[in-house]
Write an enzyme that holds these catalytic residues in place. Structure first.
Site, short mmCIF file in Angstrom:
data_model
loop_
_atom_site.label_atom_id
_atom_site.label_comp_id
_atom_site.label_asym_id
_atom_site.label_seq_id
_atom_site.Cartn_x
_atom_site.Cartn_y
_atom_site.Cartn_z
N ASP A 173 106.69 77.55 3.67
CA ASP A 173 108.01 77.98 4.14
C ASP A 173 108.59 79.12 3.29
O ASP A 173 109.74 79.02 2.80
CB ASP A 173 108.99 76.79 4.09
CG ASP A 173 108.46 75.55 4.78
OD1 ASP A 173 107.80 75.69 5.81
OD2 ASP A 173 108.72 74.43 4.28
N GLU A 175 111.75 75.52 15.32
CA GLU A 175 112.25 75.47 13.94
C GLU A 175 111.98 76.81 13.27
O GLU A 175 111.47 77.74 13.89
CB GLU A 175 111.55 74.35 13.16
CG GLU A 175 110.05 74.57 12.99
CD GLU A 175 109.33 73.44 12.27
OE1 GLU A 175 109.92 72.38 12.01
OE2 GLU A 175 108.13 73.63 11.98
O1 FUB Z 1 108.27 72.11 5.05
C1 FUB Z 1 108.82 71.12 5.87
C2 FUB Z 1 109.02 71.64 7.25
O2 FUB Z 1 107.79 72.04 7.82
C3 FUB Z 1 109.89 72.85 7.36
O3 FUB Z 1 111.25 72.60 7.19
C4 FUB Z 1 109.49 73.31 8.70
O4 FUB Z 1 109.93 74.61 9.02
C5 FUB Z 1 108.00 73.19 8.63
O5 FUB Z 1 107.41 74.29 8.01
#
Ligand code: FUB
Length: 338
Positions: free
Chosen positions: A32, A241
């Site tokens: 991320d 997301e």
């Molecule tokens: O790293 C945890 C979660 O996985 C993140 O918040 C999402 O965007 C995905 O990458």
């Protein structure tokens, strides 16, 4: 701080620069990556993946991270410095578990670290922590940002000085539980499906002190070429997301992950709050379930930071990478096949 030499920084005429699309650090797992240029240096704010033995499921219990390490580089391809622990769950008064994808901003002579973490009731909220230096350590505020929920904050400061936070994520990110404006613990674990408007990210303008929303949080409207909102059934284009915002030639590029269809895509608008019209795929699926990115300009070139699972082969032990982002003359982004 520990600095890892850029073993991959040499170029080779056939393969191009060798640091591109290679893990930026190998001694810890990172994911991320939210990258920024602060004070002439590149700072990366990633998640710090660890092995905890938690079961792998659609709620993301296997992403059970406890702290952040901030990384920096003088230039893309140069040595990477790991500045050590910048913030830990144990130092956030209201936090329960799972420190997920962060972002950072600079204003008023202060660096702000925005982070999603579950509170003690297991509801994701977004917090903010401050430091006088970009690599921290950061001190968290006593409570989460009022009105914040879900995950994946991305903070964008426009050329007029106004800052906005984009946030939200489906499934384990709990966005589907906020459809009525309050947290619904009994809502299904997945989003509504079919030919209904897709759930989308949220955006809120930040207050001058960068610690509150200044006014109501809105839906990020993502429209198709006919001007209609993307549908939930349109899983290769709808928001899942990992929001990011960048500005190019006066246009606002909202980019995000489509989650279960594993793409990074983008939509373009005339205002930071949208609406945005879907334009295309930035990156085809990487190795591993998730991909999460940021896009920045460094010395006139554009780069995308992202992650895959090259080092471990495990979804919850990821490694961040960087590669060049190229555009056509009309501003559209060339699709990257990792
Ligand atoms: O790293 C945890 C979660 O996985 C993140 O918040 C999402 O965007 C995905 O990458």
């Amino acid at each position: 701080a520990t600095t890892v030499p850029a073993e991959t920084s040499k170029t080779d005429s056939a393969a191009g620069p060798k640091f591109l699309s290679q893990p930026l650090v190998k001694d810890i797992y990172t994911a991320d990556p939210s990258a920024h240029v602060f004070d002439g240096k590149i700072y990366i704010y990633p998640s710090h993946d660890i092995e905890t033995g938690m079961p792998e499921n659609d709620k993301g219990d296997h992403f059970a991270m406890n702290d952040y390490h901030i990384l920096s580089m003088d230039s893309v391809g140069g040595p990477v410095t790991d500045h050590g622990v910048a913030l830990a769950v144990k130092d956030i008064p209201w936090a329960g578990r799972q420190l997920w994808a962060p972002d950072a901003a600079f204003k008023n002579g202060t660096y702000y670290l925005y982070f999603p973490v579950k509170d003690k009731q297991d509801v994701f909220r977004i917090g903010v922590a401050t430091s006088k230096t970009p690599a921290g350590p950061f001190k968290a505020e006593a409570t989460p940002i009022a009105g914040s929920f879900s995950i994946d904050p991305a903070v964008f400061t426009d050329t007029d000085g106004k800052s906005y936070m984009y946030f939200g994520g489906l499934w384990g990110g709990q966005l589907q539980r906020w459809q009525k404006g309050t947290y619904d613990a009994n809502a299904p674990e997945k989003e509504p499906s079919g030919d209904v408007p897709a759930l989308s990210a949220r955006v809120g303008q930040l207050s001058a002190d960068m610690k509150h929303f200044d006014g109501p949080v809105q839906d990020v409207k993502i429209l198709d070429e006919a001007g209609k909102p993307l549908l939930a059934s349109d899983t290769k284009r709808r928001f899942f997301e990992g929001s990011w915002m960048h500005k190019y030639n006066g246009k606002y590029y909202f980019s995000y992950s489509t989650g279960d269809t594993h793409l990074l895509v983008y939509a373009v608008g005339d205002k930071p709050t949208g609406p945005f019209t879907y334009k295309g795929v930035i990156m085809e699926p990487v190795q591993g379930w998730t991909t999460h990115h940021s896009i920045i300009e460094v010395k006139g070139k554009w780069y995308i930071f992202y992650h895959d699972t090259q080092l471990s082969g495990k979804t919850w032990l990821r490694n961040i990478k960087v590669t060049e982002l190229k555009r056509k003359a009309d501003g559209s982004i060339e699709t990257i096949v990792p």
